[in-house]
Design a protein around this motif. Sequence first.
Motif, PDB file in Angstrom:
ATOM      1  N   LEU A 255       0.826  -1.206   0.000  1.00 43.62           N
ATOM      2  CA  LEU A 255       0.000   0.000   0.000  1.00 43.62           C
ATOM      3  C   LEU A 255       0.862   1.258   0.000  1.00 43.62           C
ATOM      4  O   LEU A 255       0.551   2.248  -0.678  1.00 43.62           O
ATOM      5  CB  LEU A 255      -0.938   0.009   1.217  1.00 43.62           C
ATOM      6  CG  LEU A 255      -2.125  -0.955   1.153  1.00 43.62           C
ATOM      7  CD1 LEU A 255      -2.897  -0.933   2.464  1.00 43.62           C
ATOM      8  CD2 LEU A 255      -3.062  -0.602  -0.015  1.00 43.62           C
ATOM      9  N   TYR A 256       1.957   1.205   0.738  1.00 46.13           N
ATOM     10  CA  TYR A 256       2.900   2.329   0.736  1.00 46.13           C
ATOM     11  C   TYR A 256       3.491   2.513  -0.670  1.00 46.13           C
ATOM     12  O   TYR A 256       3.586   3.636  -1.176  1.00 46.13           O
ATOM     13  CB  TYR A 256       4.012   2.089   1.746  1.00 46.13           C
ATOM     14  CG  TYR A 256       5.157   3.074   1.618  1.00 46.13           C
ATOM     15  CD1 TYR A 256       4.990   4.418   1.952  1.00 46.13           C
ATOM     16  CD2 TYR A 256       6.403   2.652   1.133  1.00 46.13           C
ATOM     17  CE1 TYR A 256       6.041   5.320   1.815  1.00 46.13           C
ATOM     18  CE2 TYR A 256       7.450   3.548   1.000  1.00 46.13           C
ATOM     19  CZ  TYR A 256       7.267   4.880   1.337  1.00 46.13           C
ATOM     20  OH  TYR A 256       8.297   5.773   1.203  1.00 46.13           O
ATOM     21  N   ALA A 257       3.844   1.391  -1.311  1.00 45.61           N
ATOM     22  CA  ALA A 257       4.407   1.449  -2.661  1.00 45.61           C
ATOM     23  C   ALA A 257       3.396   2.043  -3.642  1.00 45.61           C
ATOM     24  O   ALA A 257       3.760   2.824  -4.532  1.00 45.61           O
ATOM     25  CB  ALA A 257       4.829   0.053  -3.113  1.00 45.61           C
ATOM     26  N   TYR A 258       2.125   1.677  -3.469  1.00 45.66           N
ATOM     27  CA  TYR A 258       1.086   2.208  -4.359  1.00 45.66           C
ATOM     28  C   TYR A 258       0.956   3.721  -4.177  1.00 45.66           C
ATOM     29  O   TYR A 258       0.905   4.475  -5.160  1.00 45.66           O
ATOM     30  CB  TYR A 258      -0.254   1.531  -4.090  1.00 45.66           C
ATOM     31  CG  TYR A 258      -1.322   1.928  -5.074  1.00 45.66           C
ATOM     32  CD1 TYR A 258      -1.490   1.214  -6.261  1.00 45.66           C
ATOM     33  CD2 TYR A 258      -2.152   3.025  -4.854  1.00 45.66           C
ATOM     34  CE1 TYR A 258      -2.457   1.585  -7.196  1.00 45.66           C
ATOM     35  CE2 TYR A 258      -3.112   3.406  -5.777  1.00 45.66           C
ATOM     36  CZ  TYR A 258      -3.249   2.678  -6.947  1.00 45.66           C
ATOM     37  OH  TYR A 258      -4.203   3.057  -7.873  1.00 45.66           O
ATOM     38  N   ALA A 259       0.889   4.165  -2.922  1.00 51.07           N
ATOM     39  CA  ALA A 259       0.755   5.596  -2.652  1.00 51.07           C
ATOM     40  C   ALA A 259       1.936   6.377  -3.202  1.00 51.07           C
ATOM     41  O   ALA A 259       1.774   7.465  -3.785  1.00 51.07           O
ATOM     42  CB  ALA A 259       0.623   5.828  -1.148  1.00 51.07           C
ATOM     43  N   SER A 289       5.598   9.629   4.804  1.00 50.77           N
ATOM     44  CA  SER A 289       4.795   9.886   3.612  1.00 50.77           C
ATOM     45  C   SER A 289       3.477  10.544   3.995  1.00 50.77           C
ATOM     46  O   SER A 289       2.706  10.006   4.788  1.00 50.77           O
ATOM     47  CB  SER A 289       4.508   8.578   2.869  1.00 50.77           C
ATOM     48  OG  SER A 289       3.640   8.794   1.784  1.00 50.77           O
ATOM     49  N   LYS A 290       3.224  11.710   3.425  1.00 53.19           N
ATOM     50  CA  LYS A 290       1.953  12.392   3.643  1.00 53.19           C
ATOM     51  C   LYS A 290       0.823  11.693   2.888  1.00 53.19           C
ATOM     52  O   LYS A 290      -0.350  11.905   3.178  1.00 53.19           O
ATOM     53  CB  LYS A 290       2.054  13.846   3.186  1.00 53.19           C
ATOM     54  CG  LYS A 290       3.019  14.691   4.017  1.00 53.19           C
ATOM     55  CD  LYS A 290       3.058  16.123   3.517  1.00 53.19           C
ATOM     56  CE  LYS A 290       4.009  16.978   4.358  1.00 53.19           C
ATOM     57  NZ  LYS A 290       4.075  18.377   3.870  1.00 53.19           N
ATOM     58  N   ASN A 291       1.216  10.860   1.923  1.00 50.46           N
ATOM     59  CA  ASN A 291       0.218  10.173   1.098  1.00 50.46           C
ATOM     60  C   ASN A 291      -0.266   8.859   1.699  1.00 50.46           C
ATOM     61  O   ASN A 291      -1.147   8.217   1.135  1.00 50.46           O
ATOM     62  CB  ASN A 291       0.785   9.893  -0.294  1.00 50.46           C
ATOM     63  CG  ASN A 291       0.734  11.108  -1.194  1.00 50.46           C
ATOM     64  OD1 ASN A 291       0.181  12.132  -0.808  1.00 50.46           O
ATOM     65  ND2 ASN A 291       1.323  11.012  -2.370  1.00 50.46           N
ATOM     66  N   PHE A 292       0.323   8.434   2.799  1.00 46.46           N
ATOM     67  CA  PHE A 292      -0.024   7.124   3.361  1.00 46.46           C
ATOM     68  C   PHE A 292      -0.368   7.276   4.845  1.00 46.46           C
ATOM     69  O   PHE A 292       0.506   7.445   5.687  1.00 46.46           O
ATOM     70  CB  PHE A 292       1.139   6.149   3.164  1.00 46.46           C
ATOM     71  CG  PHE A 292       0.814   4.716   3.521  1.00 46.46           C
ATOM     72  CD1 PHE A 292      -0.428   4.167   3.226  1.00 46.46           C
ATOM     73  CD2 PHE A 292       1.755   3.915   4.156  1.00 46.46           C
ATOM     74  CE1 PHE A 292      -0.719   2.856   3.547  1.00 46.46           C
ATOM     75  CE2 PHE A 292       1.477   2.591   4.476  1.00 46.46           C
ATOM     76  CZ  PHE A 292       0.233   2.064   4.175  1.00 46.46           C
ATOM     77  N   GLN A 293      -1.661   7.202   5.144  1.00 50.49           N
ATOM     78  CA  GLN A 293      -2.126   7.291   6.523  1.00 50.49           C
ATOM     79  C   GLN A 293      -2.561   5.913   7.017  1.00 50.49           C
ATOM     80  O   GLN A 293      -3.267   5.191   6.300  1.00 50.49           O
ATOM     81  CB  GLN A 293      -3.305   8.259   6.631  1.00 50.49           C
ATOM     82  CG  GLN A 293      -2.946   9.712   6.377  1.00 50.49           C
ATOM     83  CD  GLN A 293      -4.154  10.616   6.526  1.00 50.49           C
ATOM     84  OE1 GLN A 293      -5.173  10.441   5.864  1.00 50.49           O
ATOM     85  NE2 GLN A 293      -4.045  11.600   7.411  1.00 50.49           N
ATOM     86  N   VAL A 294      -2.147   5.565   8.229  1.00 51.34           N
ATOM     87  CA  VAL A 294      -2.397   4.229   8.756  1.00 51.34           C
ATOM     88  C   VAL A 294      -3.124   4.301  10.089  1.00 51.34           C
ATOM     89  O   VAL A 294      -2.772   5.096  10.964  1.00 51.34           O
ATOM     90  CB  VAL A 294      -1.075   3.452   8.928  1.00 51.34           C
ATOM     91  CG1 VAL A 294      -1.345   2.059   9.502  1.00 51.34           C
ATOM     92  CG2 VAL A 294      -0.339   3.342   7.597  1.00 51.34           C
ATOM     93  N   TYR A 295      -4.129   3.423  10.243  1.00 46.76           N
ATOM     94  CA  TYR A 295      -4.876   3.309  11.496  1.00 46.76           C
ATOM     95  C   TYR A 295      -4.932   1.831  11.892  1.00 46.76           C
ATOM     96  O   TYR A 295      -5.615   1.035  11.243  1.00 46.76           O
ATOM     97  CB  TYR A 295      -6.295   3.854  11.337  1.00 46.76           C
ATOM     98  CG  TYR A 295      -6.336   5.305  10.918  1.00 46.76           C
ATOM     99  CD1 TYR A 295      -6.396   6.330  11.861  1.00 46.76           C
ATOM    100  CD2 TYR A 295      -6.302   5.649   9.555  1.00 46.76           C
ATOM    101  CE1 TYR A 295      -6.423   7.665  11.470  1.00 46.76           C
ATOM    102  CE2 TYR A 295      -6.326   6.981   9.160  1.00 46.76           C
ATOM    103  CZ  TYR A 295      -6.379   7.980  10.122  1.00 46.76           C
ATOM    104  OH  TYR A 295      -6.405   9.303   9.721  1.00 46.76           O
ATOM    105  N   LEU A 296      -4.187   1.474  12.924  1.00 42.24           N
ATOM    106  CA  LEU A 296      -4.199   0.101  13.437  1.00 42.24           C
ATOM    107  C   LEU A 296      -5.180   0.059  14.607  1.00 42.24           C
ATOM    108  O   LEU A 296      -4.881   0.519  15.708  1.00 42.24           O
ATOM    109  CB  LEU A 296      -2.793  -0.313  13.874  1.00 42.24           C
ATOM    110  CG  LEU A 296      -1.708  -0.280  12.784  1.00 42.24           C
ATOM    111  CD1 LEU A 296      -0.354  -0.691  13.366  1.00 42.24           C
ATOM    112  CD2 LEU A 296      -2.075  -1.183  11.606  1.00 42.24           C
TER     113      LEU A 296
END
Length: 408
Positions: A255-259, A289-296
């Motif tokens: 997902l990080y790679a996609y963003a 990365s400002k383009n990748f937000q994560v919520y665990l």
Amino acid sequence: MKKIILFTHSFPYEKVGEEFVDTELRMAQKLEVQITLLPCKRSSYIRENSLGRFILDNTLSEYSLLRKVSVFFKMLCSRFFWEMPWKNKKMFASFSFFYQAFKYLFGAFLVCDWIGKRKEYLAKNEVILYSYWTNHTPLGFALAKKKWKILSNIRCYSRAHGFDVYEEMVSVYLPYRNFTFLQMDGIFPCSKDGSMFMKQRYPKESFKIQSRYLGIEVLLPPNFLWPEKDSSIIRVVSCSSIINIKRVDLIARNLYAYAFTKNKKVEWHHFGDGEKKGEVKTFLDSILSKNFQVYLHGRVDNSTIQEFYQNNYVDLFVNLSLLEGIPVSIMEAIAMRIPVLATMVGGNREIVKEESGYLLPKDVKEEDFIEGMDFILKKGQTLRNSACALWADNFDASKNYVHFYTYL
């Protein structure tokens, strides 16, 4: 009225785990059947809202230490204990196999002991014994039927899911499988792939093995309106334990790679916890990365996930497991009109089809993942509608569980 005793691992105890049993019991209420729930383990938490749908029997989970010691010595004196190491030399391959074999055999002897104390009642009332897992419990059924002739006509059934189907693939050793299956009346893997696998492995008892899908019930509030898409982000959800076989770290990396590659904002929500959570966090801490937000979100109950789906537009659901039956989490996703990106393993191909998502190779590469995401995002609304239709045709709890209990 038919009487069924359902053996579970811990349901209705523990907040998360076997929560899908609740839906099954709710559907079974539509039939004239009396279900006694017998958990093998219990905790301080109990699902109060589930009570009333069954008779709860804690006698197995409350076995005293003295009783367990007595059963343990009975096991030590049995031929099953002494013959076990020679039945499969793989027991000596690792301490894990060795430990699991004796742990499962002891669990089976506990189940057998419980049945033995009630054998006259069970035989007189023609009670059906039903295990939610093909683990030590069906072996306990088999030991009891072999030991007491009065139980010879008692019917015994078991569902099978993932680890209890592909046991060696996930480094699990379940002893005396051939003996167990010989005494069973039906084994029900939750996928066609699982059925084929078990039939090939146990050909003499293959006629007893039949696929039975689980199911999901969609309960939407009155006058419900689907949430609208936020065009500024791509919202992705995954739901599983964070363990090796689920490869949640691989979801994070792709997902990080996609963003990064597409220069698009990706918002990832993961529901679940596990021993590999630290590794996932270490990777996430290493990137900026400002383009990748994560919520665990950690481990949450099923209602929390349903509520999230009702309040948030989710573009796709991701599953990159090495092995699966048919995940209830994917059923939930397609029932809520969410397309799925998943690896082509186990029963995934039975639920992730052209109309519901995109299948990736087991050894998924970054370019495969990006291509799959692009496909789903492009198909958008078409996939959302057809995914929901696939759920209605194949994984609707009101159909599947009523048919299952009618069969029993």
